[in-house]
Scaffold this active site. Sequence first.
Site, PDB file in Angstrom:
ATOM      1  N   ARG A  43      31.244  74.797 -33.454  1.00 44.28           N
ATOM      2  CA  ARG A  43      31.042  74.979 -32.009  1.00 44.28           C
ATOM      3  C   ARG A  43      31.068  76.468 -31.711  1.00 44.28           C
ATOM      4  NH1 ARG A  43      35.464  74.188 -27.760  1.00 44.28           N
ATOM      5  NH2 ARG A  43      34.395  74.119 -25.760  1.00 44.28           N
TER       6      ARG A  43
ATOM      7  N   ALA B   9      34.170  90.647 -20.176  1.00 40.45           N
ATOM      8  CA  ALA B   9      33.861  91.519 -21.312  1.00 40.45           C
ATOM      9  C   ALA B   9      32.520  92.205 -21.084  1.00 40.45           C
ATOM     10  CB  ALA B   9      33.827  90.703 -22.598  1.00 40.45           C
TER      11      ALA B   9
ATOM     12  N   CYS C  52      38.526  80.540 -30.140  1.00 39.76           N
ATOM     13  CA  CYS C  52      39.944  80.558 -30.534  1.00 39.76           C
ATOM     14  C   CYS C  52      40.399  79.187 -31.006  1.00 39.76           C
ATOM     15  CB  CYS C  52      40.803  81.025 -29.356  1.00 39.76           C
ATOM     16  SG  CYS C  52      40.577  80.058 -27.857  1.00 39.76           S
TER      17      CYS C  52
ATOM     18  N   ASN D 107      33.235  85.319 -25.647  1.00 43.18           N
ATOM     19  CA  ASN D 107      32.748  84.156 -26.406  1.00 43.18           C
ATOM     20  C   ASN D 107      32.397  82.956 -25.541  1.00 43.18           C
ATOM     21  OD1 ASN D 107      35.543  83.933 -25.921  1.00 43.18           O
ATOM     22  ND2 ASN D 107      35.878  82.665 -27.718  1.00 43.18           N
TER      23      ASN D 107
ATOM     24  N   GLU E  97      46.235  83.345 -22.938  1.00 42.06           N
ATOM     25  CA  GLU E  97      45.585  82.453 -23.897  1.00 42.06           C
ATOM     26  C   GLU E  97      45.064  83.349 -24.998  1.00 42.06           C
ATOM     27  OE1 GLU E  97      43.290  80.879 -26.215  1.00 42.06           O
ATOM     28  OE2 GLU E  97      41.787  80.816 -24.617  1.00 42.06           O
TER      29      GLU E  97
END
Length: 492
Positions: A293, A191, A299, A166, A265
Site C-alpha cells: 500500500r 510537507a 508508517c 506520504n 503519530e
Amino acid sequence: MTIKPTFASQISFDIGSLPTDLHIGGQWVEGSTGKRIDVIDPSTGAVITSVADAGIDDAMAAVAAAHRAGPAWAATAPRKRSEILRRCFELMIERKDMLAELISLENGKALSDAQGEVAYAAEFFRWFSEEAVRLNGEIATAPSGANRIVVQQQPIGVAVLVTPWNFPAAMATRKIGPALAAGCTCVLKPATETPLTAYALAALYAEAGVPDGVVNVITTSRSGAAVSAMLHDPRVRKLSFTGSTEVGRKLLHEAADTVISCSMELGGNAPFIVFDDADLDAAIEGAMIAKMRNGGEACTAANRFYVQEGIAEAFSVKLSERMGAMKVGPGYDRATQCGPLINRDAVERVSGLVDEAVSRGATLRTGGRQQSGDGFYFPPTVISNVAADAAITREEIFGPIAAITTFGTEDEVIAAANDTEYGLIAYVYTRDLGRGFRVSERLESGMIGLNRGLASDPAAPFGGVKQSGLGREGAHHGILEFCETKYIAVNW
C-alpha cells in the site's frame, strides 16, 4: 511560475488552475519572503509548479488569523459545524478523480492507491461531522453528597498541524476533521514535497462553508524555524504532528517550553507474523496490502516479516512471485501498480538497506536493483534469511521491500517483534483465534491487524506506543485530542 509538464496528456485537470499561494485568513497571499518552492513529479523528476515559501512573519500571521477566528467558530452550533464538515466530505467525493490524480502527480503513488486515499481522507470529514454533535459531558453527584460534579469538553484553541508527504490528503483531514468538530481553528503546515493537495483542499473547505481563518495553510522551506515560532506563541495550545520519530522528539522539546498539548503519530517498524497454521493465500494477500500500500511508503507498512519455519519457503516463493510481477511506472498511469519513491534520496536509502542485508548473507529473491532513467524508481523487492540485526530490521524501510526472517516458537517471535523502539502496528496471521488474541495482547503495539493487512479506519483509534507516538487519531478519541476537560463543582 508553471513549467509545462511532460505528463499533461495523462492529467485531466489544468495544473495552472491550482492554488499555489499561502492560505491565511481566507486570502491567498504570496508570502513575505517573495521566494517559491519547486514541486517535483517523482515519476519524471520534472518540476510541476512552485508554491509560496512562507517566512516567520507569515506563520505568525496564520496564527493570528486562527486566533481571531477562534471565538466565533467555538461558539458556532455543533450542528452547523457538523453540516460544514459533511459538505467537505461531499465535495471531496464529487472531486475524487481530480484529487486522486493530483496526489499521484505530486506524490508518485499509484492511481489506485491515490483513489483509496481520497476515499479514506474524505471519510474523516463524514465521521467527525457525526462526532461534532456527540461531544457529551458528564454530570455526577460527589461521593460526599455535598455538590454536583459537572464535566464539559471545550475546544483547546489554536492548533498547529504538521503533516508528511506520504498521505497528503488523509494526514491533513485526519487532523482538520476533529479539530473543526471540536470547535478549534488551525494552521496546517504540509510537507513541501506534496503541498498542492493541501492547497486544493483549502479551497474546497472554503467552498464548503468553513469561515475565513478557521483553516490556514502555509508552506515553508524553513519548517523548523516556522513551527518553532508558532509553538512559542502563547495563542497556540495544540500541536498535532505526523512524521518521523526523530523530528517528533525535537518538537516535543519545543512544545515543552510553553506546555503545549501534543499528539504525535511517529515512525513504525511493523512486524508481520505468519504462523504455520495460517491460511497461506490469505497471508499473501494481507502481505501485499500491508507491504505495498502506497509502495511501502507508510508508517503502517509491514517492515519485518517473521514466518514460521514450516511455511517460510512457500510464503517466500509466493510473495516473490506476486511482488516481482507488479508493474512499476508513473503513478498517474492507470496500469501502474507500484509508482516511484518520493525522491532520489529515498531510492539511495532503500537500495543501501538491501545491499547491506545481502552483504550479510540475505538471499535476494526478486528486485533489488535501482532502475535507470528519469523518476525515482525502485522495484518491489523480496529478501529472505535476513540477519536479526541487519539495518533493514532496525530502521523504518519506507519502500517496496519485504525482509523475511524465519522463527520457531511463539515466544521467540514475540520477543523479536517487540525488540524495537517502535510500536505502531503489528500484523498476525493464524487460524487459531486463541493464539491470535494471545499474541496480540503480548505484542507491544498500539494497533494489531489480526488476519488483516489493513487496520486503518476513521472509526477506530489510530496511534502507537513506545516511540511511535502519543495520543490517538480517529474514533471518538480523535476529537478529545482537541478538547480541554473542564470540571465545575456546583450546588443547586
